[in-house]
Design a protein around this motif. Structure first.
Motif, PDB file in Angstrom:
ATOM      1  N   UNK A  50     -97.413  49.788  81.603  1.00  0.00           N
ATOM      2  CA  UNK A  50     -97.202  48.351  81.367  1.00  0.00           C
ATOM      3  C   UNK A  50     -98.339  47.548  81.986  1.00  0.00           C
ATOM      4  N   UNK A  51     -98.755  47.978  83.166  1.00  0.00           N
ATOM      5  CA  UNK A  51     -99.867  47.281  83.823  1.00  0.00           C
ATOM      6  C   UNK A  51    -101.131  47.401  82.980  1.00  0.00           C
ATOM      7  N   UNK A  52    -101.365  48.594  82.449  1.00  0.00           N
ATOM      8  CA  UNK A  52    -102.556  48.815  81.627  1.00  0.00           C
ATOM      9  C   UNK A  52    -102.512  47.928  80.375  1.00  0.00           C
ATOM     10  N   UNK A  53    -101.328  47.797  79.814  1.00  0.00           N
ATOM     11  CA  UNK A  53    -101.163  46.950  78.621  1.00  0.00           C
ATOM     12  C   UNK A  53    -101.485  45.499  78.962  1.00  0.00           C
ATOM     13  N   UNK A  54    -100.981  45.072  80.103  1.00  0.00           N
ATOM     14  CA  UNK A  54    -101.197  43.689  80.521  1.00  0.00           C
ATOM     15  C   UNK A  54    -102.689  43.421  80.752  1.00  0.00           C
ATOM     16  N   UNK A  55    -103.363  44.380  81.368  1.00  0.00           N
ATOM     17  CA  UNK A  55    -104.813  44.252  81.596  1.00  0.00           C
ATOM     18  C   UNK A  55    -105.512  44.134  80.242  1.00  0.00           C
ATOM     19  N   UNK A  56    -105.099  44.998  79.297  1.00  0.00           N
ATOM     20  CA  UNK A  56    -105.692  44.978  77.959  1.00  0.00           C
ATOM     21  C   UNK A  56    -105.511  43.627  77.273  1.00  0.00           C
ATOM     22  N   UNK A  57    -104.354  43.030  77.494  1.00  0.00           N
ATOM     23  CA  UNK A  57    -104.060  41.737  76.849  1.00  0.00           C
ATOM     24  C   UNK A  57    -104.887  40.589  77.413  1.00  0.00           C
ATOM     25  N   UNK A  58    -105.150  40.651  78.725  1.00  0.00           N
ATOM     26  CA  UNK A  58    -105.744  39.469  79.364  1.00  0.00           C
ATOM     27  C   UNK A  58    -107.157  39.674  79.925  1.00  0.00           C
ATOM     28  N   UNK A  59    -107.685  40.877  79.891  1.00  0.00           N
ATOM     29  CA  UNK A  59    -108.967  41.105  80.565  1.00  0.00           C
ATOM     30  C   UNK A  59    -110.100  40.246  79.992  1.00  0.00           C
ATOM     31  N   UNK A  60    -110.128  40.074  78.670  1.00  0.00           N
ATOM     32  CA  UNK A  60    -111.219  39.305  78.072  1.00  0.00           C
ATOM     33  C   UNK A  60    -111.067  37.800  78.340  1.00  0.00           C
ATOM     34  N   UNK A  61    -109.821  37.353  78.381  1.00  0.00           N
ATOM     35  CA  UNK A  61    -109.578  35.934  78.683  1.00  0.00           C
ATOM     36  C   UNK A  61    -110.058  35.620  80.099  1.00  0.00           C
ATOM     37  N   UNK A  62    -109.738  36.533  81.021  1.00  0.00           N
ATOM     38  CA  UNK A  62    -110.160  36.315  82.407  1.00  0.00           C
ATOM     39  C   UNK A  62    -111.681  36.413  82.508  1.00  0.00           C
ATOM     40  N   UNK A  63    -112.262  37.316  81.725  1.00  0.00           N
ATOM     41  CA  UNK A  63    -113.719  37.473  81.763  1.00  0.00           C
ATOM     42  C   UNK A  63    -114.416  36.180  81.316  1.00  0.00           C
ATOM     43  N   UNK A  64    -113.886  35.551  80.267  1.00  0.00           N
ATOM     44  CA  UNK A  64    -114.483  34.288  79.768  1.00  0.00           C
ATOM     45  C   UNK A  64    -114.493  33.254  80.890  1.00  0.00           C
ATOM     46  N   UNK A  82    -110.304  48.645  81.307  1.00  0.00           N
ATOM     47  CA  UNK A  82    -108.842  48.555  81.424  1.00  0.00           C
ATOM     48  C   UNK A  82    -108.287  49.734  82.240  1.00  0.00           C
ATOM     49  N   UNK A  83    -108.811  50.909  81.916  1.00  0.00           N
ATOM     50  CA  UNK A  83    -108.378  52.132  82.594  1.00  0.00           C
ATOM     51  C   UNK A  83    -108.793  52.124  84.069  1.00  0.00           C
ATOM     52  N   UNK A  84    -110.039  51.708  84.311  1.00  0.00           N
ATOM     53  CA  UNK A  84    -110.558  51.687  85.683  1.00  0.00           C
ATOM     54  C   UNK A  84    -109.734  50.755  86.558  1.00  0.00           C
TER      55      UNK A  84
END
Lengths: 192, 264
Positions: free
Chosen positions: A27-41, B71-73
């Motif tokens: 679930x954590x990995x999914x959440x990271x996948x959902x928001x990582x690019x938004x946070x990067x921007x 994501x994995x890291x």
């Protein structure tokens, strides 16, 4: 630029957060996948350095994991996460400024700030100056400006994401632009 | 100036041609005659130009990143950190989490017990039996003190009456044998015991003069009880002189009069 949407209930941030609280790694990995690019921007528009921005995104998710129990159901998750990210970026910028000042002090140089960059042709970089100015915007104005200009969301989409009215988005955007004009009037001089 | 406010939130949409034609037309007309808005629009155009550069740069940067790996890291790091923290945490050996419910129950029980004990021991405790509830009376402030005083006065008068009677018999006795017929040890002892209980009341209601007199009488009775089995004529005479010289009988009368409530 947009991440895949959290369409189903099982991909909603609230559901994922509840799973993470129970120790669900996936679930954590999914959440990271959902928001990582938004946070990067957000991070990149504030620091303008790829590696630094990536470090800040990582730090944001580590902080999120630490504070996951303080997230209250019903709270706007995106806004909550962006607040964490913004605070981490601001801390980073402050530390970086302090380091620069320290090293410049050691060389006997003057303090470096937004205005000083415009007076040094060798260091003049409009893009960097704009990033610094964006970082100085109040949280809501900054969020609206970044969402509109860097993530290319329409006012209505921003309103839905931030859970505010379209009118408020327009007003915040106007205030952000006005503030940026003020902040950038001296550093960019004739450029703006 | 007032007109400008109507347009300023829409200049960005105007620049991008996102407005409906009518609105676009109105704003163009305003722009022709307003130098202030021309300047604002120009500033905005430059700002957008700069941010567009950043936007393009951002797109390129993001396109070159391996998001799946990232994501994995991040996930591994977050969960690795957690595992590390759990490893580092020293073990108590007692497995605290297992005892938590029992300890919590014990603490709750102790707290509840302490609370109810406190309630029960309070003078006006919350729980009252039905009988107590029926007899419970709300007394006005000062009433209890007044009752205490009246009781103390009454008991002191009673003590002084009985003492006065004995002292009078003692003063009037012509010989030791005559005195011993009515001055029995029991009577004296009874008065000494009564005085012992009276002490508390006299202290509480602060009847100083009465207490002083009662104390003198008590001393005399103590002496009397020591002498009485084999009292000599001289000792009797000494006691009689003491009562007379100290005017104990007169003082008893005066104090009794002070203690008696007014009959008017």
């Amino acid at each position: 630029m947009e991440q895949r949407n959290a369409g189903s209930c099982q991909s909603s941030p609230e559901f994922l957060v509840s799973r993470i609280k129970e120790g669900d790694k996936e679930a954590f990995m999914k959440l990271v996948g959902l928001y990582q690019q938004k946070v990067f921007v957000l991070a990149y528009s504030m620091v303008r350095e790829r590696e630094d921005a990536l470090d800040l995104v990582q730090e944001t998710f580590l902080r999120l994991y630490e504070k996951i129990n303080s997230y209250r159901t019903g709270e706007n998750f995106s806004a909550w996460l962006m607040k964490i990210a913004r605070n981490i970026c601001l801390d980073f910028i402050r530390r970086q400024k302090a380091r620069k000042k320290e090293s410049l002090d050691q060389l006997g140089s003057e303090r470096l700030d937004l205005a000083d960059q415009s007076e040094d042709p060798a260091r003049f970089n409009p893009g960097e100056i704009i990033s610094q100015a964006v970082a100085l915007l109040p949280a809501k104005q900054q969020a609206v400006f970044i969402l509109h200009h860097y993530r290319e969301l329409k006012y209505e989409e921003i309103a839905a994401e931030l859970n505010i009215s379209t009118g408020t988005v327009k007003s915040l955007h106007y205030k952000a632009v006005r503030k940026l004009r003020k902040l950038l009037a001296r550093p960019l001089g004739g450029e703006l | 100036m007032k007109k400008c406010r109507r347009y300023r939130q829409d200049w960005l949409a105007f620049l991008r041609g996102e407005l409906d034609p009518a609105r676009q037309q109105v704003m163009s007309e305003h722009l022709k005659n307003c130098s202030r808005c021309q300047q604002e629009l120009e500033d905005l155009r430059k700002l957008i130009g700069q941010t567009d550069d950043l936007k393009n740069e951002l797109k390129e940067t993001m396109a070159g990143l391996d998001w799946d790996r990232f994501q994995l890291t991040v996930t591994e790091r977050a969960f690795g950190q957690k595992a590390g923290r759990e490893q580092v945490r020293p073990s108590t050996g007692l497995k605290w989490h297992r005892w938590q419910p029992a300890v919590a129950g014990l603490v709750a029980g102790l707290l509840l017990g302490a609370f109810f004990t406190l309630l029960w021991l309070r003078p006006g405790h919350l729980y009252q039996s039905p009988a107590a509830k029926e007899t419970a009376v709300n007394l006005p402030a000062g009433f209890v003190q007044r009752v205490d005083l009246a009781l103390a006065q009454r008991e002191t008068i009673d003590y002084l009456d009985r003492s006065q009677y004995l002292l009078l018999e003692l003063v009037q006795a012509k010989s030791v044998s005559q005195a011993s017929t009515f001055l029995t040890q029991d009577k004296v002892q009874e008065l000494l015991t009564e005085k012992k209980y009276l002490n508390n009341q006299l202290n509480e209601v602060k009847l100083a003069k009465a207490k002083m007199l009662c104390d003198q009488i008590e001393l005399l009775f103590l002496e009397l009880i020591q002498l009485s089995p084999q009292m000599s004529e001289a000792e009797l005479k000494g006691l009689q002189d003491l009562i007379t010289s100290r005017q104990l009988l007169l003082k008893i009368n005066l104090v009794k009069r002070e203690l008696r409530p007014s009959e008017v």
